[in-house]
Scaffold this motif. Structure first.
Motif, short mmCIF file in Angstrom:
data_model
loop_
_atom_site.label_atom_id
_atom_site.label_comp_id
_atom_site.label_asym_id
_atom_site.label_seq_id
_atom_site.Cartn_x
_atom_site.Cartn_y
_atom_site.Cartn_z
N GLU A 98 0.83 -1.22 0.00
CA GLU A 98 0.00 0.00 0.00
C GLU A 98 0.86 1.26 0.00
N ARG A 99 1.90 1.26 0.80
CA ARG A 99 2.78 2.45 0.84
C ARG A 99 3.56 2.60 -0.46
N VAL A 100 4.04 1.51 -1.03
CA VAL A 100 4.76 1.60 -2.31
C VAL A 100 3.81 2.14 -3.38
N ARG A 101 2.57 1.65 -3.40
CA ARG A 101 1.60 2.16 -4.38
C ARG A 101 1.33 3.64 -4.16
N ALA A 102 1.26 4.08 -2.90
CA ALA A 102 1.03 5.50 -2.62
C ALA A 102 2.21 6.35 -3.09
N PHE A 103 3.42 5.88 -2.85
CA PHE A 103 4.61 6.61 -3.32
C PHE A 103 4.63 6.64 -4.85
N ASN A 104 4.31 5.53 -5.47
CA ASN A 104 4.33 5.48 -6.93
C ASN A 104 3.23 6.35 -7.54
N ALA A 105 2.08 6.42 -6.89
CA ALA A 105 1.02 7.31 -7.37
C ALA A 105 1.46 8.76 -7.26
N ALA A 106 2.12 9.09 -6.16
CA ALA A 106 2.64 10.46 -5.99
C ALA A 106 3.68 10.77 -7.05
N THR A 107 4.55 9.82 -7.34
CA THR A 107 5.58 10.02 -8.36
C THR A 107 4.94 10.25 -9.72
N ALA A 108 3.93 9.45 -10.05
CA ALA A 108 3.24 9.60 -11.34
C ALA A 108 2.54 10.95 -11.43
N ASP A 109 1.94 11.40 -10.34
CA ASP A 109 1.28 12.71 -10.34
C ASP A 109 2.27 13.84 -10.57
N VAL A 110 3.40 13.77 -9.90
CA VAL A 110 4.43 14.81 -10.07
C VAL A 110 4.96 14.78 -11.50
N ALA A 111 5.24 13.61 -12.01
CA ALA A 111 5.73 13.51 -13.40
C ALA A 111 4.73 14.12 -14.36
N LYS A 112 3.47 13.83 -14.18
CA LYS A 112 2.43 14.37 -15.07
C LYS A 112 2.34 15.89 -14.94
N THR A 113 2.36 16.38 -13.72
CA THR A 113 2.26 17.82 -13.48
C THR A 113 3.36 18.59 -14.18
#
Length: 159
Positions: A98-113
């Protein structure tokens, strides 16, 4: 870097977390005026129990600053760290799917932004025992080769 005909500067600091990168590594990276910047941040934040939101804020600052330059930014997410031998042998409450998925979702959001290229290294293949160093957590030589190939392919695809 060699495959792309580029000079290489490794500014990584062992043990650094995202706030360290934001505070201490962004300005020196920008001073080099690079054509490409690759960021692999988050593993230490994860292991040390930082909140994904705090990690995301620091990553956004770092990627945002570097993105101000005319450079291509590549951001790597995290592999399935909880499957690494160290955490299979000795589970850690901070290293969960769950934490790895949360970190990866945050990374994807930053990359997209910031229109950075997300290099996906999630999955179990990169944390297999033969990919890891003797401590069962840090990447070994085969890991580095495979990830370098993925980063190079991503950089070339975006040319």
């Amino acid at each position: 870097a060699k495959a792309l005909g580029l000079k290489h500067a490794n500014l990584a600091v062992p043990g650094a977390m995202a706030d360290d990168v934001a505070r201490l590594q962004v300005v020196p990276a920008m001073a080099l005026r690079p054509r490409y910047v690759t960021m692999f941040i988050g593993g230490n934040d994860l292991v040390h129990g930082r909140a994904p939101e705090a990690y995301a804020a620091d990553l956004a600052f770092a990627v945002g600053r570097v993105s101000e330059m005319e450079t291509r930014v590549l951001v790597l997410n995290l592999p399935d760290v909880w499957r690494a031998p160290r955490f299979v042998d000795k589970p850690d409450r901070d290293v969960t799917p769950e934490r790895v998925r949360a970190f990866n979702a945050a990374t994807a959001d930053v990359a997209k932004t910031y229109k950075a290229m997300l290099v996906d290294i999630s999955g179990p293949d990169l944390v297999a025992p033969e990919m890891m160093s003797s401590d069962g957590f840090h990447p070994g030589p085969r890991w580095h080769v495979l990830v370098a190939e993925r980063v190079s392919a991503a950089a070339q695809a975006r040319r």
